[in-house]
Design a protein around this motif. Sequence first.
Motif, PDB file in Angstrom:
ATOM      1  N   LYS A  45      27.247  41.285  49.579  1.00 47.30           N
ATOM      2  CA  LYS A  45      27.877  39.983  49.781  1.00 47.30           C
ATOM      3  C   LYS A  45      27.370  38.934  48.785  1.00 47.30           C
ATOM      4  CE  LYS A  45      30.484  40.916  53.301  1.00 47.30           C
ATOM      5  NZ  LYS A  45      31.921  40.958  53.180  1.00 47.30           N
ATOM      6  N   ASN A  46      26.178  39.117  48.242  1.00 48.08           N
ATOM      7  CA  ASN A  46      25.621  38.131  47.323  1.00 48.08           C
ATOM      8  C   ASN A  46      25.889  38.462  45.854  1.00 48.08           C
ATOM      9  OD1 ASN A  46      24.631  36.548  49.384  1.00 48.08           O
ATOM     10  ND2 ASN A  46      22.666  37.602  49.434  1.00 48.08           N
ATOM     11  N   ASP A  51      32.709  42.216  42.225  1.00 47.45           N
ATOM     12  CA  ASP A  51      31.974  43.318  42.845  1.00 47.45           C
ATOM     13  C   ASP A  51      32.025  43.234  44.365  1.00 47.45           C
ATOM     14  OD1 ASP A  51      31.282  44.397  40.402  1.00 47.45           O
ATOM     15  OD2 ASP A  51      29.334  43.398  40.319  1.00 47.45           O
ATOM     16  N   SER A  52      32.010  42.032  44.889  1.00 44.23           N
ATOM     17  CA  SER A  52      32.085  41.846  46.331  1.00 44.23           C
ATOM     18  C   SER A  52      33.425  42.321  46.882  1.00 44.23           C
ATOM     19  CB  SER A  52      31.867  40.376  46.674  1.00 44.23           C
ATOM     20  OG  SER A  52      31.942  40.180  48.056  1.00 44.23           O
ATOM     21  N   ILE A  53      34.515  41.987  46.195  1.00 45.31           N
ATOM     22  CA  ILE A  53      35.849  42.419  46.627  1.00 45.31           C
ATOM     23  C   ILE A  53      35.978  43.931  46.519  1.00 45.31           C
ATOM     24  CG2 ILE A  53      38.308  42.338  46.038  1.00 45.31           C
ATOM     25  CD1 ILE A  53      37.845  39.383  45.267  1.00 45.31           C
ATOM     26  N   MET A  54      35.530  44.505  45.408  1.00 47.19           N
ATOM     27  CA  MET A  54      35.626  45.947  45.233  1.00 47.19           C
ATOM     28  C   MET A  54      34.740  46.684  46.234  1.00 47.19           C
ATOM     29  SD  MET A  54      37.986  46.376  43.178  1.00 47.19           S
ATOM     30  CE  MET A  54      37.867  48.128  43.046  1.00 47.19           C
ATOM     31  N   GLY A  55      33.594  46.109  46.559  1.00 45.15           N
ATOM     32  CA  GLY A  55      32.739  46.712  47.576  1.00 45.15           C
ATOM     33  C   GLY A  55      33.408  46.705  48.933  1.00 45.15           C
ATOM     34  N   GLY A  56      34.083  45.623  49.264  1.00 45.28           N
ATOM     35  CA  GLY A  56      34.792  45.541  50.535  1.00 45.28           C
ATOM     36  C   GLY A  56      35.952  46.515  50.598  1.00 45.28           C
ATOM     37  N   VAL A  57      36.703  46.635  49.501  1.00 45.22           N
ATOM     38  CA  VAL A  57      37.832  47.568  49.462  1.00 45.22           C
ATOM     39  C   VAL A  57      37.334  48.998  49.574  1.00 45.22           C
ATOM     40  CG1 VAL A  57      39.673  48.471  47.984  1.00 45.22           C
ATOM     41  CG2 VAL A  57      39.355  46.022  48.215  1.00 45.22           C
ATOM     42  N   SER A  58      36.256  49.320  48.884  1.00 41.66           N
ATOM     43  CA  SER A  58      35.729  50.686  48.975  1.00 41.66           C
ATOM     44  C   SER A  58      35.201  50.970  50.374  1.00 41.66           C
ATOM     45  CB  SER A  58      34.641  50.920  47.927  1.00 41.66           C
ATOM     46  OG  SER A  58      33.475  50.188  48.229  1.00 41.66           O
ATOM     47  N   ASN A  59      34.603  49.980  51.033  1.00 37.22           N
ATOM     48  CA  ASN A  59      34.146  50.183  52.404  1.00 37.22           C
ATOM     49  C   ASN A  59      35.325  50.432  53.346  1.00 37.22           C
ATOM     50  OD1 ASN A  59      31.475  49.892  51.759  1.00 37.22           O
ATOM     51  ND2 ASN A  59      31.342  47.782  52.419  1.00 37.22           N
TER      52      ASN A  59
END
Length: 78
Positions: A45-46, A51-59
């Motif tokens: 989140k930080n 990267d935050s958006i791509m991390g959320g989409v991958s999750n």
Amino acid sequence: MFDNIIGSILLEYLGAIIKWVISIPVLFLKGEKPISFGQYWKKRKNSNPIDSIMGGVSNIFIGLLFLVLLILFLNKVL
């Protein structure tokens, strides 16, 4: 619309848990100290916004994939 938001949040949380559970043995085999889920969640989140958006989409994708595989497995077993 509200149920889509709740669903994506739950799938994102499920995907983050799966990533965290898988990272524990991987980090242990590498000889690194495993990080807690809270640190894992805050770290994503930080980061920068892309990267935050791509991390959320991958999750969400990992959570959805796990849920589909679980349903298929239960369908075969039951």
